[in-house]
Design a protein around this motif. Structure first.
Motif, mmCIF file in Angstrom:
data_model
loop_
_atom_site.group_PDB
_atom_site.id
_atom_site.type_symbol
_atom_site.label_atom_id
_atom_site.label_comp_id
_atom_site.label_asym_id
_atom_site.label_seq_id
_atom_site.Cartn_x
_atom_site.Cartn_y
_atom_site.Cartn_z
ATOM 1 N N PRO A 60 65.514 22.456 43.312
ATOM 2 C CA PRO A 60 65.577 24.194 43.097
ATOM 3 C C PRO A 60 65.758 24.308 41.801
ATOM 4 C CG PRO A 60 67.774 23.351 44.073
ATOM 5 C CD PRO A 60 66.899 22.073 43.844
ATOM 6 N N ARG A 61 65.849 23.517 40.854
ATOM 7 C CA ARG A 61 65.959 23.760 39.414
ATOM 8 C C ARG A 61 64.674 23.130 38.630
ATOM 9 N NH1 ARG A 61 69.504 27.193 40.361
ATOM 10 N NH2 ARG A 61 71.680 26.556 40.318
ATOM 11 N N MET A 62 63.665 23.099 39.428
ATOM 12 C CA MET A 62 62.448 22.525 38.809
ATOM 13 C C MET A 62 62.068 23.495 37.815
ATOM 14 S SD MET A 62 59.360 20.924 40.834
ATOM 15 C CE MET A 62 58.249 19.551 40.050
ATOM 16 N N CYS A 63 61.286 22.891 36.695
ATOM 17 C CA CYS A 63 60.727 23.546 35.515
ATOM 18 C C CYS A 63 59.545 24.540 36.170
ATOM 19 C CB CYS A 63 60.368 22.721 34.518
ATOM 20 S SG CYS A 63 59.570 23.781 33.225
ATOM 21 N N LEU A 64 59.410 25.771 36.140
ATOM 22 C CA LEU A 64 58.706 26.700 36.443
ATOM 23 C C LEU A 64 57.292 26.560 35.713
ATOM 24 C CD1 LEU A 64 60.578 29.808 37.340
ATOM 25 C CD2 LEU A 64 59.724 28.047 38.957
ATOM 26 N N GLY A 65 57.558 26.188 34.394
ATOM 27 C CA GLY A 65 56.475 26.267 33.168
ATOM 28 C C GLY A 65 55.660 24.724 33.298
ATOM 29 N N LYS A 66 55.986 23.919 34.484
ATOM 30 C CA LYS A 66 55.461 22.455 34.407
ATOM 31 C C LYS A 66 53.916 22.546 34.318
ATOM 32 C CE LYS A 66 54.626 18.747 37.455
ATOM 33 N NZ LYS A 66 55.024 18.274 38.884
ATOM 34 N N ASP A 67 53.212 23.337 34.991
ATOM 35 C CA ASP A 67 51.737 23.459 34.997
ATOM 36 C C ASP A 67 51.305 23.894 33.563
ATOM 37 O OD1 ASP A 67 51.572 22.397 37.646
ATOM 38 O OD2 ASP A 67 51.625 24.393 38.592
ATOM 39 N N MET A 68 51.936 24.941 33.088
ATOM 40 C CA MET A 68 51.694 25.548 32.027
ATOM 41 C C MET A 68 51.745 24.394 30.729
ATOM 42 S SD MET A 68 50.186 27.905 30.191
ATOM 43 C CE MET A 68 50.146 29.559 30.446
ATOM 44 N N ALA A 69 52.698 23.660 30.690
ATOM 45 C CA ALA A 69 53.119 22.531 29.755
ATOM 46 C C ALA A 69 51.868 21.704 29.843
ATOM 47 C CB ALA A 69 54.500 22.093 30.215
ATOM 48 N N TYR A 70 51.600 21.139 31.168
ATOM 49 C CA TYR A 70 50.431 20.234 31.063
ATOM 50 C C TYR A 70 48.831 21.005 30.290
ATOM 51 C CZ TYR A 70 52.460 16.375 33.738
ATOM 52 O OH TYR A 70 53.072 15.401 33.985
ATOM 53 N N VAL A 71 48.921 22.174 30.565
ATOM 54 C CA VAL A 71 47.714 22.879 30.166
ATOM 55 C C VAL A 71 47.723 22.974 28.535
ATOM 56 C CG1 VAL A 71 46.560 25.060 29.680
ATOM 57 C CG2 VAL A 71 47.243 24.098 32.340
ATOM 58 N N GLN A 72 48.878 23.052 28.196
ATOM 59 C CA GLN A 72 49.027 23.178 26.699
ATOM 60 C C GLN A 72 48.894 21.848 26.055
ATOM 61 O OE1 GLN A 72 53.031 25.075 26.234
ATOM 62 N NE2 GLN A 72 52.035 27.126 26.003
ATOM 63 N N MET A 73 49.436 20.822 26.763
ATOM 64 C CA MET A 73 49.397 19.361 26.098
ATOM 65 C C MET A 73 47.907 19.140 26.194
ATOM 66 S SD MET A 73 52.759 17.220 27.539
ATOM 67 C CE MET A 73 52.880 18.148 29.153
ATOM 68 N N LYS A 74 47.272 19.395 27.273
ATOM 69 C CA LYS A 74 45.601 18.841 27.292
ATOM 70 C C LYS A 74 45.041 19.686 26.392
ATOM 71 C CE LYS A 74 45.762 17.980 32.332
ATOM 72 N NZ LYS A 74 45.343 18.317 33.587
ATOM 73 N N SER A 75 45.399 20.913 26.078
ATOM 74 C CA SER A 75 44.320 21.698 25.010
ATOM 75 C C SER A 75 44.735 21.267 23.542
ATOM 76 C CB SER A 75 44.712 23.335 25.136
ATOM 77 O OG SER A 75 46.152 23.344 24.775
ATOM 78 N N ILE A 76 45.859 20.588 23.496
ATOM 79 C CA ILE A 76 46.302 20.206 21.970
ATOM 80 C C ILE A 76 45.511 18.806 21.913
ATOM 81 C CG2 ILE A 76 48.094 19.122 20.575
ATOM 82 C CD1 ILE A 76 49.816 21.251 21.419
ATOM 83 N N ALA A 77 45.695 18.166 22.914
ATOM 84 C CA ALA A 77 44.655 16.681 23.065
ATOM 85 C C ALA A 77 43.150 17.311 22.841
ATOM 86 C CB ALA A 77 45.056 16.191 24.185
ATOM 87 N N ALA A 78 42.664 18.128 23.526
ATOM 88 C CA ALA A 78 41.169 18.321 23.234
ATOM 89 C C ALA A 78 41.107 19.028 21.845
ATOM 90 C CB ALA A 78 40.777 19.439 24.272
ATOM 91 N N SER A 79 41.679 19.614 21.257
ATOM 92 C CA SER A 79 41.491 20.100 19.895
ATOM 93 C C SER A 79 41.493 18.838 18.805
ATOM 94 C CB SER A 79 42.571 21.259 19.675
ATOM 95 O OG SER A 79 43.941 20.825 19.372
ATOM 96 N N VAL A 80 42.565 17.796 19.121
ATOM 97 C CA VAL A 80 42.622 16.916 18.213
ATOM 98 C C VAL A 80 41.421 15.897 18.425
ATOM 99 C CG1 VAL A 80 43.774 14.735 17.644
ATOM 100 C CG2 VAL A 80 45.104 17.093 17.896
ATOM 101 N N ILE A 81 40.965 15.733 19.770
ATOM 102 C CA ILE A 81 39.869 14.753 19.903
ATOM 103 C C ILE A 81 38.636 15.164 19.570
ATOM 104 C CG2 ILE A 81 38.391 13.755 22.107
ATOM 105 C CD1 ILE A 81 41.296 13.602 23.508
ATOM 106 N N GLU A 82 38.353 16.742 19.551
ATOM 107 C CA GLU A 82 36.981 17.262 19.125
ATOM 108 C C GLU A 82 36.715 17.157 17.789
ATOM 109 O OE1 GLU A 82 36.522 21.224 19.743
ATOM 110 O OE2 GLU A 82 38.087 21.830 18.402
ATOM 111 N N ARG A 83 37.694 16.705 16.937
ATOM 112 C CA ARG A 83 37.600 16.364 15.632
ATOM 113 C C ARG A 83 37.150 14.942 15.025
ATOM 114 N NH1 ARG A 83 41.835 19.898 12.449
ATOM 115 N NH2 ARG A 83 42.324 21.325 13.908
ATOM 116 N N PHE A 84 36.963 14.336 16.234
ATOM 117 C CA PHE A 84 36.440 12.738 16.036
ATOM 118 C C PHE A 84 35.029 12.746 16.517
ATOM 119 C CE2 PHE A 84 41.085 12.404 15.883
ATOM 120 C CZ PHE A 84 41.382 11.592 14.731
#
Length: 100
Positions: A60-84
């Motif tokens: 019952p105490r599971m993080c409600l923002g889990k999916d949004m956290a994964y989206v943010q981590m993926k977007s940061i990885a995509a912004s770093v990867i596109e520089r290479f």
């Protein structure tokens, strides 16, 4: 995106974001290798039981923002990867297990 999700999950497994810490260093029998493939099943990222992978807590105490956290981590990885610039070796082969 499945492999990226698996790589992020493996990173969170090895380096959890909360303040939990071991009293002494742990050494796993296999040398604790970084292996995102443990999260992939036939090319698709499978979700681990939240009680076995408690990065975002469970029950019952599971993080409600889990999916949004994964989206943010993926977007940061995509912004770093596109520089290479990447040169893909053996473009016609499939890495790992791929459904055909």
């Amino acid at each position: 995106m499945q492999y990226l999700h698996a790589a992020i999950s493996e990173t969170l497994r090895l380096y959890p974001p909360d303040t939990k810490a071991c009293r002494v260093d742990d050494i796993m029998p296999d040398g604790t290798e970084y292996s995102p493939e443990r999260w992939l099943e036939y090319g698709t990222c499978r979700q681990e039981n939240p009680f076995r992978f408690p990065v975002f807590h469970a029950g019952p105490r599971m993080c409600l923002g889990k999916d949004m956290a994964y989206v943010q981590m993926k977007s940061i990885a995509a912004s770093v990867i596109e520089r290479f610039e990447m040169n893909v070796v053996a473009k016609d082969t499939c890495p790992g297990i791929c459904p055909r």
